[in-house]
Write an enzyme that holds these catalytic residues in place. Sequence first.
Site, mmCIF file in Angstrom:
data_model
loop_
_atom_site.group_PDB
_atom_site.id
_atom_site.type_symbol
_atom_site.label_atom_id
_atom_site.label_comp_id
_atom_site.label_asym_id
_atom_site.label_seq_id
_atom_site.Cartn_x
_atom_site.Cartn_y
_atom_site.Cartn_z
ATOM 1 N N LYS A 102 2.348 43.065 14.673
ATOM 2 C CA LYS A 102 1.750 44.033 15.598
ATOM 3 C C LYS A 102 2.397 45.414 15.491
ATOM 4 O O LYS A 102 3.622 45.550 15.581
ATOM 5 C CB LYS A 102 1.882 43.491 17.029
ATOM 6 C CG LYS A 102 1.151 44.281 18.095
ATOM 7 C CD LYS A 102 1.196 43.484 19.415
ATOM 8 C CE LYS A 102 0.518 44.173 20.567
ATOM 9 N NZ LYS A 102 0.543 43.304 21.793
ATOM 10 N N GLU A 112 7.312 43.721 25.710
ATOM 11 C CA GLU A 112 7.066 43.611 24.261
ATOM 12 C C GLU A 112 7.958 44.554 23.460
ATOM 13 O O GLU A 112 8.356 44.229 22.345
ATOM 14 C CB GLU A 112 5.589 43.893 23.952
ATOM 15 C CG GLU A 112 4.679 42.767 24.405
ATOM 16 C CD GLU A 112 3.292 42.886 23.815
ATOM 17 O OE1 GLU A 112 3.170 42.861 22.584
ATOM 18 O OE2 GLU A 112 2.322 43.022 24.596
ATOM 19 N N CYS A 172 -4.043 42.729 20.326
ATOM 20 C CA CYS A 172 -3.996 43.198 21.707
ATOM 21 C C CYS A 172 -4.041 44.722 21.851
ATOM 22 O O CYS A 172 -5.067 45.339 21.630
ATOM 23 C CB CYS A 172 -2.764 42.599 22.394
ATOM 24 S SG CYS A 172 -2.854 42.698 24.199
ATOM 25 N N GLU A 182 -3.837 36.131 20.761
ATOM 26 C CA GLU A 182 -2.446 36.560 20.539
ATOM 27 C C GLU A 182 -1.503 35.569 21.243
ATOM 28 O O GLU A 182 -1.834 35.059 22.319
ATOM 29 C CB GLU A 182 -2.273 37.940 21.170
ATOM 30 C CG GLU A 182 -0.874 38.525 21.108
ATOM 31 C CD GLU A 182 -0.706 39.707 22.069
ATOM 32 O OE1 GLU A 182 -1.222 39.637 23.214
ATOM 33 O OE2 GLU A 182 -0.078 40.710 21.673
ATOM 34 N N ASN A 211 -3.764 39.327 25.056
ATOM 35 C CA ASN A 211 -3.389 38.862 26.406
ATOM 36 C C ASN A 211 -3.372 40.098 27.284
ATOM 37 O O ASN A 211 -2.465 40.930 27.152
ATOM 38 C CB ASN A 211 -1.967 38.295 26.415
ATOM 39 C CG ASN A 211 -1.834 36.922 25.788
ATOM 40 O OD1 ASN A 211 -1.879 35.907 26.476
ATOM 41 N ND2 ASN A 211 -1.655 36.885 24.482
ATOM 42 N N ASN A 230 5.575 40.181 16.859
ATOM 43 C CA ASN A 230 4.357 39.645 17.455
ATOM 44 C C ASN A 230 3.356 39.581 16.314
ATOM 45 O O ASN A 230 2.870 40.604 15.845
ATOM 46 C CB ASN A 230 3.894 40.582 18.584
ATOM 47 C CG ASN A 230 2.762 39.986 19.394
ATOM 48 O OD1 ASN A 230 2.067 39.076 18.927
ATOM 49 N ND2 ASN A 230 2.566 40.491 20.604
#
Lengths: 314, 314
Positions: free
Chosen positions: B127, B146, B171, B47, B196, B110
């Site tokens: 995401k 995020e 993730c 990612e 991550n 993302n």
Amino acid sequence: MPRFINVAAAQLGPIQRADSRRDVVERLLAHLHQAHAMGCQLVVFPELALTTFFPRWYLEDPAELDAFYEREMPGAETRVLFETAARLGVGFYLGYAELALEQGAARRYNTSILVGQDGAIIGKYRKVHLPGHAEHEPWRDFQHLEKRYFEPGPGFDVWRAYGGVIGMALCNDRRWSETYRVMGLQGAEMILLGYNTPVHNPPAPEHDDLSMFHNHLVMQAGAYQNGTWVVGVAKGGKEEGCEMIGGTCIIAPSGEIVAACSTKGDELAIARCDLDLCHSYKTTTFNFDRHRRPDAYGLITSRRGAIEPEHLAA
Amino acid sequence: MPRFINVAAAQLGPIQRADSRRDVVERLLAHLHQAHAMGCQLVVFPELALTTFFPRWYLEDPAELDAFYEREMPGAETRVLFETAARLGVGFYLGYAELALEQGAARRYNTSILVGQDGAIIGKYRKVHLPGHAEHEPWRDFQHLEKRYFEPGPGFDVWRAYGGVIGMALCNDRRWSETYRVMGLQGAEMILLGYNTPVHNPPAPEHDDLSMFHNHLVMQAGAYQNGTWVVGVAKGGKEEGCEMIGGTCIIAPSGEIVAACSTKGDELAIARCDLDLCHSYKTTTFNFDRHRRPDAYGLITSRRGAIEPEHLAA
């Protein structure tokens, strides 16, 4: 503030077909007494804990089949369990085959009940995910006729009991992430789960050597992903020629196994379970309200089987 | 008939803030070349694989923030990845921060893409499960913004590619059983997943020592419960003072880890993945059409947060 329940996961060794209800109830009583002596408030017995695992046979005689079901709970042979529970102040979860009369019709369920420390029934659960098959398949070493002998239950509930929120499931339910999630969405802090799992799965023998790994994997993931305790209790050992995995364990909301049986026989695994350990999972990583995305989950309820994207380029 | 894909899980060590796109792309190219030398057809990168994990900072200057996003893919610095992929016949999955212009408005995601062995983009995923928080929380050792820097994507798709059905996730998606199930219901045979993950989770430091256990647990359960391969690829090591777990691995449909990285740096883990190994899970224990019970799963889509049964007796 910790909220402790001292729990005994009360594994049973095999129950042979010739064993009477009275024989079996004696073994359950021994577990209740030992758990009480060790300071437990709740004893978790396996699925179909009063008889052998009869779906392994194709039974054509209705009377022979019906003998495996309980028509009332408590009944004549099981009443002593409830009386002993009340006397000791030790409640229990018990799996059994239920024959219910509903509007004049006989209905059969794979059932569990949660009984309080006063010996009264708190809740009943009827198995949702019935595995196996409905027709006789003579090529198998043994049958797995749960889809023939039981009707599925309607869903997963939880109950306020033992100072927390308690859910129930049975055996194959544990392999399905939906089981834990539906109870997690009702705040489950401890899921009680009895099972009978043969080492050998006739349709997929290539997985046999992974059966214990899979058993623990699904329960550990279900616990962690919902921030709940899971108490998984087996009937283990060689029952009527069929080897069952055992693997009884108590799993913390971290997903860690904190107590486990190491035999395939009658054995207690005991843990002092703090229901408040759920809190740090339910309020951070698994704060559902903050992080879940139901708008992206539509297929889970709108589709039963898998459908490949045939419309896309190969 | 086996259907093999030789897959390289291409872990990256830390990317520091001062590292240029060119520096990073050089490392990705080295992975592509090495994977090709080892007979791989598909390389899975982490990612946000082109920059440091910038959501760890609260950035007030829009220009400073925007520098972490890609405005086009391929862009000037990334085109060489696609050209090299086409030349070597090695496709890839790549995670990056995407700045899209949609109807004149800047939208931030993302994102990951799946690129074929011809160097063309097959699919894009944005995401769904954005973790962390949206406002500056100075008490944390580092931020996890995020929810501030990205909008969530709409859902999980799969693509017919590499001779099978391939899905993508990123993730935090991997901790949610719904992620795997929604793709499993579309027949996913391999789920590619970059991440991550810091060792330290500021809101719940009590879980820090379990971060690798949880990482593997959720991916192994997701693989087994859907009969799919899962390729989980980390950016690991100490990035701008923040220790990340690593733990890159390739998981078979059995739930077993069949290849893994053992460092926190740039490292390949390689497996020869037979997509037909999914079959015995998808047609037996996890034959969804035969065994799932969507009628019992309603809460999963109708309810976002958990609601305890307050109406029941305490």
